[in-house]
Design an enzyme around this catalytic site. Sequence first.
Site, PDB file in Angstrom:
ATOM      1  N   ASP A 166      -2.960  -1.755  -5.321  1.00  0.00           N
ATOM      2  CA  ASP A 166      -3.158  -0.542  -4.599  1.00  0.00           C
ATOM      3  C   ASP A 166      -3.786   0.588  -5.524  1.00  0.00           C
ATOM      4  OD1 ASP A 166      -3.384   1.648  -2.829  1.00  0.00           O
ATOM      5  OD2 ASP A 166      -1.182   1.764  -2.597  1.00  0.00           O
ATOM      6  N   ASP A 179      -0.445   7.699  -8.557  1.00  0.00           N
ATOM      7  CA  ASP A 179       0.832   7.786  -8.010  1.00  0.00           C
ATOM      8  C   ASP A 179       1.880   7.446  -9.117  1.00  0.00           C
ATOM      9  OD1 ASP A 179      -0.157   8.472  -5.649  1.00  0.00           O
ATOM     10  OD2 ASP A 179       0.312   6.699  -4.586  1.00  0.00           O
ATOM     11  N   ARG A 233       0.782  -1.197   0.005  1.00  0.00           N
ATOM     12  CA  ARG A 233      -0.088   0.090  -0.111  1.00  0.00           C
ATOM     13  C   ARG A 233       0.995   1.298   0.014  1.00  0.00           C
ATOM     14  NH1 ARG A 233      -2.827  -2.752  -2.294  1.00  0.00           N
ATOM     15  NH2 ARG A 233      -4.491  -3.972  -1.262  1.00  0.00           N
ATOM     16  N   CYS A 234       0.225   2.234  -0.423  1.00  0.00           N
ATOM     17  CA  CYS A 234       1.057   3.585  -0.493  1.00  0.00           C
ATOM     18  C   CYS A 234       1.620   4.093   0.709  1.00  0.00           C
ATOM     19  CB  CYS A 234      -0.174   4.805  -1.030  1.00  0.00           C
ATOM     20  SG  CYS A 234       0.610   6.335  -1.225  1.00  0.00           S
ATOM     21  N   PRO A 235       2.733   4.481   0.679  1.00  0.00           N
ATOM     22  CA  PRO A 235       3.536   4.649  -0.576  1.00  0.00           C
ATOM     23  C   PRO A 235       4.538   3.822  -1.159  1.00  0.00           C
ATOM     24  CG  PRO A 235       4.989   5.575   1.562  1.00  0.00           C
ATOM     25  CD  PRO A 235       3.493   4.876   1.917  1.00  0.00           C
TER      26      PRO A 235
END
Length: 79
Positions: A43, A49, A16-18
Site C-alpha cells: 500500500d 503511515d 489498504r489503509c488503515p
Amino acid sequence: MNEIRVTQTLDTLGLRCPEPVMLVRKHIRFLEEGDVLLVIADDPATTRDIPSFCQFMEHTLLKSEIEHIPFQYWVKKGK
C-alpha cells in the site's frame, strides 16, 4: 552495515489503509522492547503511515526499502 535481527515478520500485502498500520500496532504490542518487526506492504500509504506511526508511538524505524513493491520496514519497538 550489520544485519538487522528480525524478531517477527508481518505480511500486509493486499491490505489498504488503515489496515497495515492497525496490524503493526496490534502485533508490536506483543513484542519486547528492542525487538524488531519486519513489515512487508504494498500500500503506497504505508510510505507515510509507518514512519508517522513510529514517531508518534516512540518506536524506531531502523530501515525502510520503498523504491520497489513490496515495501519493507524494520521497526524496533520502543518503551
